[in-house]
Scaffold this motif. Structure first.
Motif, PDB file in Angstrom:
ATOM      1  N   SER A  65       0.848  -1.185   0.000  1.00  0.00           N
ATOM      2  CA  SER A  65       0.000   0.000   0.000  1.00  0.00           C
ATOM      3  C   SER A  65       0.889   1.243   0.000  1.00  0.00           C
ATOM      4  CB  SER A  65      -0.904   0.002   1.241  1.00  0.00           C
ATOM      5  OG  SER A  65      -1.781   1.098   1.231  1.00  0.00           O
ATOM      6  N   LEU A 108      -6.912  -2.941   3.580  1.00  0.00           N
ATOM      7  CA  LEU A 108      -6.348  -3.790   4.629  1.00  0.00           C
ATOM      8  C   LEU A 108      -7.332  -4.872   5.055  1.00  0.00           C
ATOM      9  CD1 LEU A 108      -4.579  -1.085   6.841  1.00  0.00           C
ATOM     10  CD2 LEU A 108      -3.493  -2.729   5.312  1.00  0.00           C
ATOM     11  N   ARG A 112      -6.684  -8.929   4.498  1.00  0.00           N
ATOM     12  CA  ARG A 112      -6.737  -9.821   5.660  1.00  0.00           C
ATOM     13  C   ARG A 112      -7.716 -10.965   5.410  1.00  0.00           C
ATOM     14  NH1 ARG A 112      -7.045  -6.764  11.369  1.00  0.00           N
ATOM     15  NH2 ARG A 112      -8.992  -5.977  10.496  1.00  0.00           N
ATOM     16  N   ILE A 119       2.165  -7.727   4.473  1.00  0.00           N
ATOM     17  CA  ILE A 119       1.843  -6.397   3.959  1.00  0.00           C
ATOM     18  C   ILE A 119       3.038  -5.466   4.133  1.00  0.00           C
ATOM     19  CG2 ILE A 119       0.329  -4.387   4.181  1.00  0.00           C
ATOM     20  CD1 ILE A 119      -1.744  -6.276   5.490  1.00  0.00           C
TER      21      ILE A 119
END
Length: 328
Positions: A65, A108, A112, A119
């Motif tokens: 990210s 996120l 998950r 990550i």
């Protein structure tokens, strides 16, 4: 439908060997691996990734990210991550989280639920409460309330270098100019290093900070120069801010570096093998990406979170500072 047994029979190996090849095990010789992969190609075999994930609790996927894939620093960072991911036989999920906290939070949550193995995040959003899962997590430049593994460059020393270089080139009225993210992060140390070194060398520093996002950079710089009109040397928070500053100065017919000298921070490339002409404190972007990747996989393998990885920076001379006189 082609099965593992079909592949094993075609390649003249056991099903365990085929399984090891599918799961990128290092317990298979290169020759055997090549033969199994050829058999998979010949029989048009596609592993059931979902079933493999359920069975092994591994997805062979990591997520990254970043604030924006349009930004040269972040895109260069992802470029090096992707190379490492390919070498390891993994897959990569990428999110651009610049718009607001909710976009990143949804990403996120999604990764998950899909059981990614780890990550890597370069984020300035308020995501502390989403870091308590068991998924290995590596942060770039940012620390959180909860202890996380993170990689950064030596931001404090980068600020020191910038002060030394501007002063060596004759600057008397120094300034640090930045649009600041709301969350505490390691990049704030650039200001500290710049101010401390400047004062150590006998110079005061103007500090001009405004919270992100900046809606109008022309007004941002206009306000700065109204307060500090005599400034002749600036360290900008990053290369992007420095380039916007150059655009503003050009519109005012202020010459760089004759009237004012500028140093950015990042040293990114517009595209491969083409750097800007901006003088900058260059971060080791490739090394940061590779260190983050290697650290993530140490966490995946069960290692404890250790001390932050702090990588060196160096001065990249460009055309926005004056040349030093040659010495014998």
């Amino acid at each position: 439908m082609t099965t593992i047994k079909d592949i094993a029979k075609f390649a003249k190996v056991g099903t365990t060997t085929v399984s090891r090849v599918i799961n990128n095990s290092d317990k298979v010789s290169p020759t055997t691996k090549k033969r199994v992969e050829q058999a998979m190609h010949e029989l048009n075999y596609q592993p059931n990734q979902y079933a493999r994930t359920l069975k092994s609790n591994k997805s062979n996927t990591i997520a990254v990210s970043v604030p924006s894939i349009w930004h040269p620093f972040y895109s260069e960072f992802i470029f090096h991550i992707e190379k490492k991911v390919t070498e390891k036989g993994y897959r990569l999920l990428i999110s651009s989280n610049d718009s607001d906290d909710q976009v990143e939070i949804e990403f996120l949550e999604m990764v998950r639920q899909n059981k990614v193995d780890g990550i890597i995040a370069l984020t300035y959003h308020n995501i502390d409460r989403y870091l308590s899962s068991n998924i290995p997590f590596v942060s770039i430049d940012r620390y959180f309330k909860e202890k996380v593994a993170y990689v950064t460059s030596d931001n404090y020393h980068g600020g020191e270098i910038a002060a030394e270089e501007l002063i060596k080139r004759g600057c008397k009225k120094l300034a640090y100019v930045a649009a600041v993210a709301p969350q505490k992060n390691d990049t704030l140390k650039r200001k500290d290093g710049f101010v401390d070194k400047s004062r150590e060398l006998g110079h005061d520093v103007a500090i001009f900070l405004k919270p992100e996002p900046i809606e109008n950079y022309h007004d941002f710089f206009e306000h700065f120069f109204e307060i500090y009109p005599d400034t002749d040397g600036i360290l900008a928070m990053n290369d992007s801010n420095a380039l916007l500053l150059l655009e503003y100065l050009q519109s005012k017919n202020i010459r760089v570096p004759e009237d004012i000298q500028i140093i950015g921070y990042d040293g990114f490339r517009y595209f491969e093998n083409f750097e800007t002409s901006l003088t900058s404190i260059k971060q080791p972007i490739q090394q940061m990406a590779e260190s983050a990747f290697d650290l993530l996989f140490r966490l995946i393998d069960g290692e404890e979170i250790g001390n932050p990885i702090v990588l060196p920076v160096h001065f990249k001379e460009g055309k926005t500072t004056k040349k030093l006189p040659l010495t014998d």
